[in-house]
Design a protein around this motif. Structure first.
Motif, short mmCIF file in Angstrom:
data_model
loop_
_atom_site.label_atom_id
_atom_site.label_comp_id
_atom_site.label_asym_id
_atom_site.label_seq_id
_atom_site.Cartn_x
_atom_site.Cartn_y
_atom_site.Cartn_z
N TYR A 1 -105.33 33.49 24.15
CA TYR A 1 -106.38 34.60 23.86
C TYR A 1 -106.65 35.49 24.79
N GLY B 1 -103.01 44.43 19.25
CA GLY B 1 -103.13 44.43 20.90
C GLY B 1 -101.38 45.08 21.73
N ARG C 1 -106.59 42.28 24.78
CA ARG C 1 -107.75 41.72 23.89
C ARG C 1 -108.18 42.86 23.60
N GLY D 1 -106.83 36.54 19.82
CA GLY D 1 -106.91 35.60 20.34
C GLY D 1 -106.38 34.99 18.72
N ASP E 1 -106.70 35.91 30.75
CA ASP E 1 -106.84 34.18 30.46
C ASP E 1 -106.75 33.54 30.88
N TYR F 1 -112.79 40.92 19.12
CA TYR F 1 -113.68 39.55 19.84
C TYR F 1 -114.65 39.01 18.84
#
Length: 416
Positions: free
Chosen positions: A237, A357, A413, A242, A210, A416
């Motif tokens: 993020y 996550g 992450r 995010g 990040d 996206y």
């Protein structure tokens, strides 16, 4: 259960949307302090407050509308069920971090609820991006002029409008909980508190990168302290999708690990560690008057110190995407009411939802046997076992979280 739902226009005031500045990465630093306070409370280490009597006496205090008398001298427990709200302020005033940002928002909002039989503790996280009703509140410094009620506003603006009492009233309004105790924590003690415990062991199944928080961690096991702990807690993020909900679930990985670590005999038997942790927290707190008392802290510690890890649960208040405010959230009232009813009942419950996550079920990377602090880019192992919470009530998947016994990992992450 909610006293007033924010999905419709309020008769007390129309929709009002303030212009809130974007929170910088530093704004989430207070989360490590909240983590530390929760860990101290839930481990029973709050008896260390006796050793820092002078610090307790000097803590800034504030009145809440519900401000019951503190416990009597000699009391070893707090009677019945109770709730404590912990707010993380992003104010730079009087802090060592000064990046030019002004104002004050409640970017962290946690409620600790202990059941009537003192066998269960639940920590509910409320996303800062949640849009909901804010009741009429006096000014942040107790001014007699009240801000009008707002039918829909971002949760993290409550502190700006009416200080800690307004943040408490807003969550009471949403949940129906009575919250007679509250604390507000700044972020100046972040490094000191994470260092006091010697770092917290966490695992990553995938790397976290990040650039906004300058965090770059490889997959594996890490002992986070100092600046790295701060970066891990504030990253948004670098985890999940995010968003704020992913950040909360990532923080729960850290919080549960810290509670497990503080409940270990090795940690709590070290008076230097306990004192340093209590000192770092108390020097950076504002408390409701009924909490700023050594007898209360001792009674609180006596009430919760024997709660099993399987009965300490971290959950997120359920939400969904806001229908017309991009990037904002709206309450899931049906699931939220179920959550509050189960928590207040004191029944055991099982958490079925997993935060974006976060990896559960013991899928931790293998212990590589190293023993270096992540501050020096090293790693430290963990045992890889996982214990699932068990109980007669199964929460819907819309309510994510974990028990303190669940040894989860951050997956980095994932969306996206």
């Amino acid at each position: 259960m909610a006293r007033e739902k924010s999905g419709s226009k309020s008769t007390r005031g129309g929709v009002r949307h303030g212009s809130l500045r974007r929170s910088s990465a530093w704004a989430n630093a207070g989360k490590v302090l909240l983590t530390g306070v929760l860990a101290v409370v839930l481990s029973g280490a709050a008896v260390a407050a006796y050793a820092v009597w002078g610090l307790v006496q000097e803590v800034n205090t504030i009145d809440l509308p519900q401000n019951p008398d503190s416990v009597d001298a000699g009391d070893h427990n707090i009677d019945g069920a109770f709730s404590i709200m912990l707010v993380g302020s992003d104010s730079r005033q009087g802090q060592s971090i000064d990046d030019g940002e002004t104002g004050e928002l409640n970017d962290v909002n946690l409620v600790l609820h202990v059941s009537e039989d003192h066998k269960n503790a639940t920590i509910i996280s409320f996303p800062r991006d949640l849009m909901l009703a804010i009741p009429s509140c006096p000014g942040p410094n107790g001014e007699p002029e009240y801000y009008p009620a707002m039918s829909e506003q971002q949760l993290n603006s409550a502190l700006m409008y009416g200080g800690l009492p307004c943040a408490v009233a807003t969550i009471e309004n949403l949940t129906g909980l009575d919250i007679p105790y509250a604390g507000l924590i700044t972020f100046d003690g972040v490094i000191a508190m994470s260092n006091a415990i010697g770092g917290v062991k966490v695992c990553l199944t995938e790397p976290i990168f990040d650039e906004k928080t300058d965090l770059d961690l490889a997959a594996g096991n890490h002992k986070l302290k100092g600046k790295k702990a701060l970066q891990f807690l504030r990253t948004r993020y670098g985890v999940g999708d995010g968003g704020d909900k992913s950040r909360i679930s990532n923080q729960q990985v850290f919080m549960s690990a810290m509670v497990r670590q503080l409940q270990s005999a090795e940690t709590l038997s070290n008076p230097v560690t306990v004192y340093a942790l209590a000192k770092a927290g108390l020097e950076n707190m504002q408390l409701s008057k009924n909490m700023a008392d050594v007898q209360f802290m001792q009674a609180l510690a006596g009430t919760v110190k024997d709660i099993d890890l399987e009965r300490i649960n971290f959950v997120q208040y359920p939400t969904s995407s806001h229908p017309y405010q991009s990037g904002r959230l709206t309450p899931n009232y049906e699931a939220g009411q179920m959550l509050i009813e189960v928590v207040e009942s004191g029944e055991l419950f099982t958490i079925t939802g997993t935060g974006t996550g976060v990896v559960k079920d013991g899928d931790e990377p293998a212990d590589d046997g190293s023993d270096a602090d992540t501050d020096a880019e090293g790693t430290e192992g963990s045992d890889g076992e996982s214990t699932e919470s068990d109980g007669p009530v199964e929460l819907p998947e819309s309510i994510s979280g974990q028990s303190a016994a669940d040894k989860t990992c951050s997956a980095g992450r994932t969306v996206y």
